[in-house]
Design a protein around this motif. Structure first.
Motif, PDB file in Angstrom:
ATOM      1  N   SER A 158       0.717  -1.188   0.096  1.00  0.00           N
ATOM      2  CA  SER A 158       0.138   0.181   0.002  1.00  0.00           C
ATOM      3  C   SER A 158       0.992   1.242   0.144  1.00  0.00           C
ATOM      4  N   PHE A 159       0.276   2.450  -0.708  1.00  0.00           N
ATOM      5  CA  PHE A 159       1.145   3.703  -0.552  1.00  0.00           C
ATOM      6  C   PHE A 159       1.187   4.299   0.824  1.00  0.00           C
ATOM      7  N   GLU A 160       0.565   4.000   1.640  1.00  0.00           N
ATOM      8  CA  GLU A 160       0.736   4.298   2.947  1.00  0.00           C
ATOM      9  C   GLU A 160       1.780   3.939   3.579  1.00  0.00           C
ATOM     10  N   GLU A 161       2.160   2.775   3.315  1.00  0.00           N
ATOM     11  CA  GLU A 161       3.383   2.276   4.233  1.00  0.00           C
ATOM     12  C   GLU A 161       4.329   2.308   3.094  1.00  0.00           C
ATOM     13  N   PHE A 162       4.304   2.547   1.910  1.00  0.00           N
ATOM     14  CA  PHE A 162       5.388   2.696   0.911  1.00  0.00           C
ATOM     15  C   PHE A 162       6.163   4.139   1.031  1.00  0.00           C
ATOM     16  N   ALA A 201       3.238  -1.291 -10.744  1.00  0.00           N
ATOM     17  CA  ALA A 201       1.893  -2.095 -11.103  1.00  0.00           C
ATOM     18  C   ALA A 201       1.242  -3.084  -9.645  1.00  0.00           C
ATOM     19  N   PHE A 202       2.316  -3.448  -9.181  1.00  0.00           N
ATOM     20  CA  PHE A 202       1.927  -4.071  -7.514  1.00  0.00           C
ATOM     21  C   PHE A 202       1.267  -3.063  -6.652  1.00  0.00           C
ATOM     22  N   LEU A 203       2.010  -1.744  -6.744  1.00  0.00           N
ATOM     23  CA  LEU A 203       1.442  -1.022  -5.652  1.00  0.00           C
ATOM     24  C   LEU A 203      -0.090  -0.464  -6.150  1.00  0.00           C
ATOM     25  N   LEU A 204       0.170  -0.044  -7.448  1.00  0.00           N
ATOM     26  CA  LEU A 204      -1.488   0.490  -7.969  1.00  0.00           C
ATOM     27  C   LEU A 204      -2.496  -0.561  -7.615  1.00  0.00           C
ATOM     28  N   ILE A 205      -2.154  -1.745  -7.941  1.00  0.00           N
ATOM     29  CA  ILE A 205      -3.295  -2.869  -8.117  1.00  0.00           C
ATOM     30  C   ILE A 205      -3.811  -3.070  -6.595  1.00  0.00           C
ATOM     31  N   PHE A 206      -2.787  -3.252  -5.678  1.00  0.00           N
ATOM     32  CA  PHE A 206      -3.071  -3.583  -4.210  1.00  0.00           C
ATOM     33  C   PHE A 206      -3.509  -2.356  -3.499  1.00  0.00           C
ATOM     34  N   SER A 207      -3.419  -1.363  -3.963  1.00  0.00           N
ATOM     35  CA  SER A 207      -3.914   0.090  -3.360  1.00  0.00           C
ATOM     36  C   SER A 207      -5.347   0.408  -3.826  1.00  0.00           C
TER      37      SER A 207
END
Length: 308
Positions: free
Chosen positions: A60-64, A126-132
């Protein structure tokens, strides 16, 4: 030749990005595996596991936003979970080596590095976008993304796009064109994505594959996507590169000292040129006849040069 000397020689060879990437991946895997093994017999197990997970790309972007380096670091780490973790890095590095040689021979080491990095970045984004932002995937529990697979997929698809009709001899199957191997990789990831066991990894695989294809298409059109990556790397290399110390002389120094200094510089430059010519001749001999064809003296010269 001792293992340490051999590794030093492999690391210091010119235009050797492929082997350096493999060596970094293996070194990091073995280092963390050893540390965590030791930590299990101490009171540091939790600390070591946390340190290792700091290199994972979070889902997630919150963690990233608190770990932005993970967009790149995850691509040089691999799972340490038992036999599956060993298979993960082993298969990735073998495929990277086999297909990497083909790609390097066609586009060179610098573009190969740029392609690998773009594959890692594309897989991570792609991983971040899809899972966020996709509810179906956001609802799934995942620790994060780790592994070089996105970069490896970029290399495999690039090889199939660069030289589609070149054949590779596969165990049991026999000779298969690179384009069919590349297509099989993409289809396999789609099938596995539908299964959902490793959705995050499969999304990263497909993103890496996509960037591998686009990279080669643009390369054939004269657009080199590796330039931004290499410019970024060169920028940081220049920051950490040692700058020569400037020597100040007091007024009244005789011109003799200046002449002596110039003579010494010319002598050093001549010696450096002679040494480089000798090393080039040795490298040409390796290219023609292999490392084992070198004399003991030539091996020693090469080893001493690698330590400079």
């Amino acid at each position: 030749m001792e293992l340490r000397d051999r590794l030093s020689y492999e690391w210091n060879k010119s235009n050797n990005v492929l082997m350096r990437i493999i060596m970094i991946n293996v070194a990091l895997y073995l280092t963390f595996a050893l540390f965590i093994l030791i930590a299990k017999f101490t009171n540091m197990a939790a600390i070591m596991e946390y340190t290792y997970k700091v290199f994972y790309l979070p889902p997630s972007f919150e963690e990233f936003i608190y770990r932005p380096w993970t967009l790149l670091s995850y691509g040089f780490m691999h799972s340490l979970k038992g036999f599956n973790g060993i298979l993960h890095i082993l298969f990735n590095m073998l495929v990277l080596y086999w297909f990497g040689q083909i790609v390097v021979s066609e586009i060179g080491s610098n573009r190969f590095l740029g392609l690998y990095i773009w594959g890692i970045l594309a897989g991570g984004v792609a991983f971040l976008l899809i899972f966020s932002f996709v509810p179906f995937f956001a609802a799934q529990k995942t620790m994060g993304l780790v592994g070089a697979s996105a970069g490896v997929y970029a290399i495999v698809i690039a090889a199939g796009t660069l030289m589609p009709n070149v054949k590779m001899n596969l165990f049991i199957i026999g000779e298969v064109s690179l384009k069919w191997i590349a297509i099989a990789y993409v289809v396999l990831s789609f099938v596995m994505l539908a299964g959902g066991d490793n959705a995050g990894g499969d999304i990263a695989h497909l993103a890496g594959a996509g960037i591998g294809y686009l990279f080669v298409v643009q390369y054939k059109k004269g657009n080199d996507w590796s330039k931004p990556v290499m410019s970024f790397i060169t920028f940081f290399q220049n920051i950490f590169k040692r700058k020569p110390k400037m020597k100040a002389y007091r007024g009244g120094q005789s011109s003799q000292k200046t002449d002596d200094a110039n003579s010494q510089k010319q002598a050093r430059a001549k010696k450096t040129t002679e040494e480089q010519n000798t090393i080039d001749a040795i490298l040409d001999k390796i290219s023609d006849s292999g490392y084992e064809s070198l004399t003991q003296k030539e091996k020693q010269i090469l080893f001493q040069a690698s330590k400079k």
